[in-house]
Write a protein that holds these residues in place. Structure first.
Motif, short mmCIF file in Angstrom:
data_model
loop_
_atom_site.label_atom_id
_atom_site.label_comp_id
_atom_site.label_asym_id
_atom_site.label_seq_id
_atom_site.Cartn_x
_atom_site.Cartn_y
_atom_site.Cartn_z
N THR A 58 -2.61 22.28 28.12
CA THR A 58 -3.64 21.27 28.38
C THR A 58 -3.11 19.88 28.10
O THR A 58 -3.37 18.93 28.85
CB THR A 58 -4.89 21.56 27.53
N VAL A 59 -2.37 19.73 27.01
CA VAL A 59 -1.76 18.44 26.69
C VAL A 59 -0.81 18.01 27.82
O VAL A 59 -0.83 16.85 28.26
CB VAL A 59 -1.01 18.52 25.34
N LEU A 60 -0.01 18.94 28.30
CA LEU A 60 0.92 18.62 29.38
C LEU A 60 0.20 18.34 30.68
O LEU A 60 0.63 17.50 31.48
CB LEU A 60 1.93 19.75 29.54
N ALA A 61 -0.91 19.03 30.91
CA ALA A 61 -1.70 18.78 32.11
C ALA A 61 -2.26 17.37 32.11
O ALA A 61 -2.23 16.66 33.13
CB ALA A 61 -2.83 19.81 32.22
N THR B 33 -1.71 16.89 36.05
CA THR B 33 -1.54 18.06 36.92
C THR B 33 -2.18 19.28 36.28
O THR B 33 -1.88 19.61 35.12
CB THR B 33 -0.05 18.36 37.16
N ALA B 34 -3.05 19.95 37.01
CA ALA B 34 -3.66 21.19 36.54
C ALA B 34 -2.84 22.38 37.01
O ALA B 34 -2.57 22.51 38.21
CB ALA B 34 -5.09 21.31 37.07
N HIS C 264 -10.50 18.15 33.61
CA HIS C 264 -9.71 19.39 33.60
C HIS C 264 -10.20 20.29 32.48
O HIS C 264 -10.59 19.81 31.41
CB HIS C 264 -8.22 19.06 33.38
N ILE C 265 -10.18 21.59 32.73
CA ILE C 265 -10.53 22.58 31.71
C ILE C 265 -9.52 23.73 31.79
O ILE C 265 -9.31 24.31 32.87
CB ILE C 265 -11.95 23.15 31.89
N ASP D 214 -3.66 29.02 43.11
CA ASP D 214 -2.34 29.25 43.73
C ASP D 214 -1.32 28.14 43.52
O ASP D 214 -0.14 28.41 43.28
CB ASP D 214 -2.49 29.52 45.23
N THR D 215 -1.71 26.89 43.64
CA THR D 215 -0.77 25.79 43.49
C THR D 215 -1.31 24.76 42.50
O THR D 215 -2.51 24.65 42.31
CB THR D 215 -0.52 25.09 44.84
N PRO D 216 -0.43 23.97 41.87
CA PRO D 216 -0.89 22.92 40.96
C PRO D 216 -1.77 21.92 41.69
O PRO D 216 -1.57 21.65 42.87
CB PRO D 216 0.41 22.27 40.47
#
Length: 413
Positions: free
Chosen positions: A353-356, A361-362, A299-300, A382-384
């Motif tokens: 980012t920590v929560l992702a 979940t991005a 993830h970025i 558009d969506t996670p």
């Protein structure tokens, strides 16, 4: 003692909501915080942009006393609100003041105070200028407010590196913990610079979107028709501490700060280096200090401001860094929802980012109608988007005027 740095508390005040959880939920819902401003600046000064992503005045009224608000610039008000939330979220750790530090970032400082003081001086004379004007307008005002709130005596430092400021502040907090100079660091950043002069200046350099007919869809990173960023304001805070210290007090741990990287383009005062070479250097340093390989990055949270020239170099840098693994990294451009918080952007994006990473979940990137063919990334649109289970890592990127590049690597726990 272990040198692993972990996140134990989060706080945020953003155009999407007050609180880290409220901001996270609104981001997952693809909410836009941009709206037409209710003042007369556009008409009065001829500013071509009449919208931004501001914080509602009620946020300050509900979270600070009148005396506190009067003595703080809006920049510091947001900082204090976000820091208090993060501290409570971390369980209000019992730590000796000499082992507690603050590392804060801001890009512009107390601009509201400075301009209001100038107006007062011109209109009412010197005797009407507030005695606390200088402490309120100082760029280190937010850090000082947070430091005094929690009696931090190990260090209270301010990083001013334009839009990379608060990502750098997290990096310096990481270094301070790893060096043994502190057990806990309150790290973050804030900005409150939605003003006629900044809107005018950014508009003059063609950096702001001019979609006045649709503020909610104006910030559109990666879209072929993107025309500039949307100004935002707010603050983000992370409580960081050494893993051993956190576990000893039974703290919950969101994620690990694995490492960070920093570089400079030395290319142009406002434009990024076209091939993203400085960005690559900072991202590579983040991987190396975190002991990560390109395949680990899933993830970025991209800098992705939505400017015509700014989004492409970062995408080139990501592809150059990750190589064949670039397509495995789900990219989110959360400025599409909350606008660009300038010096506070990196801290808020680090919170997300920590929560992702924690929630696998991005967050989505909204407002993309057609991806620019020059940008070859796997974008959460558009969506996670779900991230893989197991051990994963993410990067959060921040780049700023002056050629500043700062990147933080976040690892799952």
């Amino acid at each position: 003692m272990t040198s692993t740095v972990v996140v134990t508390g989060l706080g945020a005040v953003t155009p999407l909501g007050t609180g880290a959880d409220a901001t996270w939920r609104a981001a997952l819902a693809g909410t836009s915080g941009a709206r037409t401003l209710t003042n007369d600046w556009s008409e009065k000064y001829g500013i071509p942009v009449d919208f931004a992503a501001p914080i509602d005045a009620s946020v300050v009224e509900e979270n600070l006393t009148r005396v506190e608000a009067k003595r703080l610039d809006p920049n510091s008000r947001f900082a204090l609100i976000a820091a208090r939330e993060a501290w409570q979220d971390a369980g209000a750790p019992e730590v000796e003041p000499e082992r507690l530090a603050v590392s804060w970032g801001t890009g512009i400082g107390g601009a509201w105070t400075l301009l209001n003081a100038w107006d007062t001086l011109r209109e009412e004379g010197s005797r009407r200028v507030m005695p606390l004007t200088v402490p309120m307008l100082m760029p280190n005002g937010p850090a000082a407010a947070v430091g005094m709130e929690f009696s931090a005596r190990a260090a209270v430092q301010t990083i001013v590196s334009a839009c990379a400021s608060s990502t750098e502040s997290i990096g310096h907090a990481f270094d301070q913990l790893r060096s043994g100079k502190a057990d806990v660091v309150i790290a973050g950043g804030s900005e409150a610079a939605i003003l006629p002069v900044t809107l005018s200046a950014f508009s003059s350099m063609r950096a702001l979107s001019r979609r006045t007919d649709s503020p909610e869809t104006a910030s559109r990173p990666y879209d072929i028709d993107r025309d500039g960023f949307v100004m935002g304001e707010g603050a983000g805070t992370l409580v960081l501490e050494l893993e051993e210290h956190a576990k000893a007090r039974g703290a919950k741990i969101y994620a690990e700060i694995g490492g960070w990287g920093i570089s400079n383009d030395s290319y142009h005062i406002t434009a990024g280096e076209p091939e993203g070479r400085g960005s690559i250097l900072a991202m590579r340093q983040a991987l190396e200090t975190a002991g990560l390989q390109p395949a680990d990055i899933r993830h970025i949270n991209a800098h992705a401001t939505s400017t015509p020239v700014g989004d492409v170099p970062e995408s080139l840098a990501i592809n150059a860094l990750l190589g064949p693994h670039a397509s495995d990294a789900m990219v989110s451009a959360t400025k599409s929802m909350m606008g660009h918080l300038l010096g506070g952007a990196g801290a808020v994006e680090a919170v997300l980012t920590v929560l992702a990473v924690q929630n696998r979940t991005a967050p989505p990137t909204i407002n993309i109608e057609q991806v620019d063919p020059q940008i070859e990334l796997t974008i959460a649109r558009d969506t996670p988007q779900e991230l893989p289970a197991g051990e994963i890592a993410a990067l959060t990127n921040s780049f700023g005027f002056g050629g500043h590049n700062a990147v933080v690597a976040v690892k799952s726990v």
